[in-house]
Design an enzyme around this catalytic site. Structure first.
Site, mmCIF file in Angstrom:
data_model
loop_
_atom_site.group_PDB
_atom_site.id
_atom_site.type_symbol
_atom_site.label_atom_id
_atom_site.label_comp_id
_atom_site.label_asym_id
_atom_site.label_seq_id
_atom_site.Cartn_x
_atom_site.Cartn_y
_atom_site.Cartn_z
ATOM 1 N N LYS A 1 0.846 -1.195 0.000
ATOM 2 C CA LYS A 1 0.000 0.000 0.000
ATOM 3 C C LYS A 1 0.881 1.245 0.000
ATOM 4 O O LYS A 1 1.876 1.311 0.732
ATOM 5 C CB LYS A 1 -0.907 -0.030 1.235
ATOM 6 C CG LYS A 1 -1.915 1.105 1.328
ATOM 7 C CD LYS A 1 -2.802 0.891 2.549
ATOM 8 C CE LYS A 1 -3.841 1.988 2.721
ATOM 9 N NZ LYS A 1 -4.731 1.729 3.888
ATOM 10 N N SER B 1 -9.362 1.585 2.961
ATOM 11 C CA SER B 1 -8.561 2.397 2.065
ATOM 12 C C SER B 1 -7.536 1.581 1.287
ATOM 13 O O SER B 1 -6.957 2.069 0.314
ATOM 14 C CB SER B 1 -7.844 3.488 2.874
ATOM 15 O OG SER B 1 -6.990 2.930 3.861
ATOM 16 N N SER C 1 -9.673 -0.856 7.232
ATOM 17 C CA SER C 1 -9.133 -0.845 5.871
ATOM 18 C C SER C 1 -8.377 -2.102 5.503
ATOM 19 O O SER C 1 -8.108 -2.336 4.314
ATOM 20 C CB SER C 1 -8.217 0.366 5.685
ATOM 21 O OG SER C 1 -8.941 1.572 5.848
#
Length: 603
Positions: free
Chosen positions: A77, A151, A175
């Protein structure tokens, strides 16, 4: 030919059969180029760098599967630092070039894993839906009209579509779990502090957690174990004290009454009910509980002073670059200006009062089983009402980090039309991470959902998670068998796995043995010695493997009972006293890994 989903078992088998890391990287490059979702990656690792990494790995560790994650491709990420690739947090103006890897990335790379790229996210990790990025909105692998969850959107899609074996996300409000549910994956959310956050752009620093998206629970747990461990550079890092759960007769808390909220999605509600019945069939006792105090704690994360932590993370950048923010993200973060220090203390008091109310719930259950998300939405629906619709996704996830919980999100099946997946979470008190894993794995297998976009895939038997207490035998390892060390594969190949990091009591001394290949230490107990203990690891082996392993230990090493600093005695590696005569004492380094780093800084 490799399967669609690149689980650890399949890749290790390919390597044993003669494939090389470079072969696998070429497949990843081809799959990445053929992907129909252009929003998965923000910065793909350039092809030549990927090939160079694969070649360097085989030079560093020539033997296949000789490191825990030898040649395993993974995605990161883009709020987690990877040296050589920019960190953007999905905001181009914020971008910077990190000089070194985040701690978790460094540990994974040391274990042999290869970074294939930085993935898309809701900007500054603010959101649970995956649409708040200037780099586009990654879509569900099952229907491009639907959100992927956020996210950590790109990370989940990368794994579910077969581009990476696993991916790192972060989880403040859910997330690391919601995207798993929307893409038929496992999401491992560790207890806060178990995995270091050094090198991570924070959302809410005090409750952020680095997570793992994986095809199976076994894969996710194995990866988490490589990442975990105390890091003094992280103010919120903690030394784990593993919590135990009963081997049988588990009590599982489930929703009841008005707290069962699915926002009109009867399909997800039906899948939740089916998961409850699977848990019952697996021998669990189902205990309805009142979710109210957990929900009220969850509401504090966005409707309380914790939102001010999001401002604290980016306040200087926001002051000069407010126009570079996604409008929804900016509105959420600027909402923090309504809170002051008094509000922060009052919020803390409120949270602790709610924590007290949850204690009585935990006395009646071993862990909770909740819907990962009560519903899902199309991208169009989400963008039309981004705050409210996003909040629906977090109804059952937002409390976990505030209340210091571990969680494992697992697939729960597909809707009646076989179209979209849903998931459930097991949520337990702090450091039940390992204790929950066997039941989570059993639930995933019973659901028969496949892995990621491959709904027909069978979960590999080699990734099955079982309780070591059932029949596994614990053993303390001291040197070359430690995680990331040259002989660690002798443990992992036979189905062993690490239970925990530990330290001996203060009566042990450590020596570097002469003439051993690979280098090995000798641990000797000296009743007259008083030191600070020696760092070791406790592993668990199947009984037959334990017997074979012990039988083949070369002299002057042997096994005996080692006393740890918590007072427990565990069978482990010891050395005959005569063998250390003339050898270098290295007790001062605190353990073999520290010694190796000191004498070989590149190791």
């Amino acid at each position: 030919m490799l399967p669609t989903i690149l689980d650890l078992t399949s890749l290790r088998a390919a390597y044993e059969a003669g494939k090389s890391p470079l072969d696998i990287i070429e497949i990843v490059i081809a799959r990445r180029a053929a992907s129909t979702d252009p929003a998965i990656f923000i910065t793909p690792t350039p092809e030549e760098i990927l090939r160079a990494e694969a070649r360097a790995l085989t030079e560093r560790a020539p033997e296949p599967n000789s490191l825990p994650l030898w040649g395993i491709p993974f995605a990161v990420k883009d709020n987690i630092d990877v040296a050589g690739l920019p960190t953007t947090a999905a905001c181009p103006a914020f971008s910077y070039q990190p000089q070194k890897d985040a701690t978790v990335v460094a540990r994974l790379r040391a274990a042999g894993a290869i970074v294939i790229g930085k993935t898309n996210l809701d900007q500054f990790a603010t959101g649970l839906n995956g649409t708040r990025s200037p780099y586009g909105a990654p879509r569900s692998v099952f229907d491009k009209n639907y959100v992927s969850g956020g996210s950590s959107s790109g990370s989940a899609v990368a794994v579910a579509s077969g581009l990476a074996s696993f991916a790192l996300g972060t989880d403040t409000a859910g997330s690391g779990r919601v995207p798993a549910a929307f893409n038929n994956l496992v999401g491992i959310k560790p207890t806060p502090g178990l995995v270091p956050n050094v090198g991570v752009v924070p959302a809410c620093r005090s409750v952020d957690v680095v997570t793992v998206f994986a095809p199976t629970v076994g894969d996710g747990v194995a990866i988490r174990k490589v990442m975990e461990g105390y890091d003094a550079a992280d103010p919120f890092s903690r030394k784990a004290v593993p919590a135990n759960l009963p081997a049988s007769g588990l009590r599982i808390g489930v929703l009841e009454g008005a707290e069962r909220e699915f926002f009109g999605n009867r399909q997800v509600e039906a899948l939740y009910d089916a998961a409850i019945e699977r848990a019952r069939a697996l021998g669990a006792t189902i205990v309805p509980f009142d979710y109210t105090p957990f929900r009220q704690a969850a509401e504090l994360l966005y409707n309380g002073p914790w939102v001010a932590e999001r401002l604290a993370a980016v306040k200087e950048f926001l002051a000069t670059n407010s126009d570079d923010f996604d409008p929804t993200v900016r509105a959420i973060i600027e909402g923090a200006r309504a809170y002051d220090a008094v509000d922060a203390f009052e919020g803390r008091y409120r949270l602790e009062a709610l924590r007290q109310k949850t204690r009585s719930k935990w006395e009646k259950v071993d862990f909770l089983m909740l819907p990962t998300s009560p519903t899902t939405y199309t991208v169009e629906e989400m963008q039309a009402d981004p705050i409210v619709k996003n909040s629906h996704f977090g109804r059952y996830t937002n409390f976990a980090n505030l209340l210091d919980c571990a969680a494992i999100a697992i697939p729960a099946g597909f809707d009646a039309s076989g179209h979209l997946p849903a998931g459930v979470m097991l949520v337990g008190p702090a450091f039940t991470d390992d204790a929950m894993a066997p039941f989570a794995d059993a639930m995933h297998r019973a659901a028969e959902t496949g892995m990621g976009k491959d709904r027909k895939a069978a979960l590999p038997e080699a990734s099955r998670v079982i309780l070591p207490a059932d029949d596994f035998v614990p053993i303390v390892v001291v040197g070359a068998h430690l995680t990331d060390m040259p002989l660690n594969h002798e443990l992992t190949r036979v189905g062993g796995y690490r239970l925990r990091a530990a330290r001996t009591d203060d009566s042990y001394r450590l020596f570097a043995l002469n003439g051993t290949v690979p280098p090995k230490p000798g641990l000797v107990r000296d009743p007259d010695f008083s030191g600070n203990g020696v760092e070791v690891e406790v592993w668990a082996l199947p009984p037959a493997a334990f017997a074979h392993f012990v039988q083949n230990i070369p002299a002057p090493l042997g096994v005996g009972k080692i006393t740890l600093n918590d007072g427990t005695c565990v069978t482990g590696f010891l050395c005959e006293g005569h063998a250390v005569a003339g050898g270098r004492e290295i007790t001062e380094f605190g353990g073999w890994r520290n010694y190796i780093r000191a004498v070989s800084p590149a190791a």
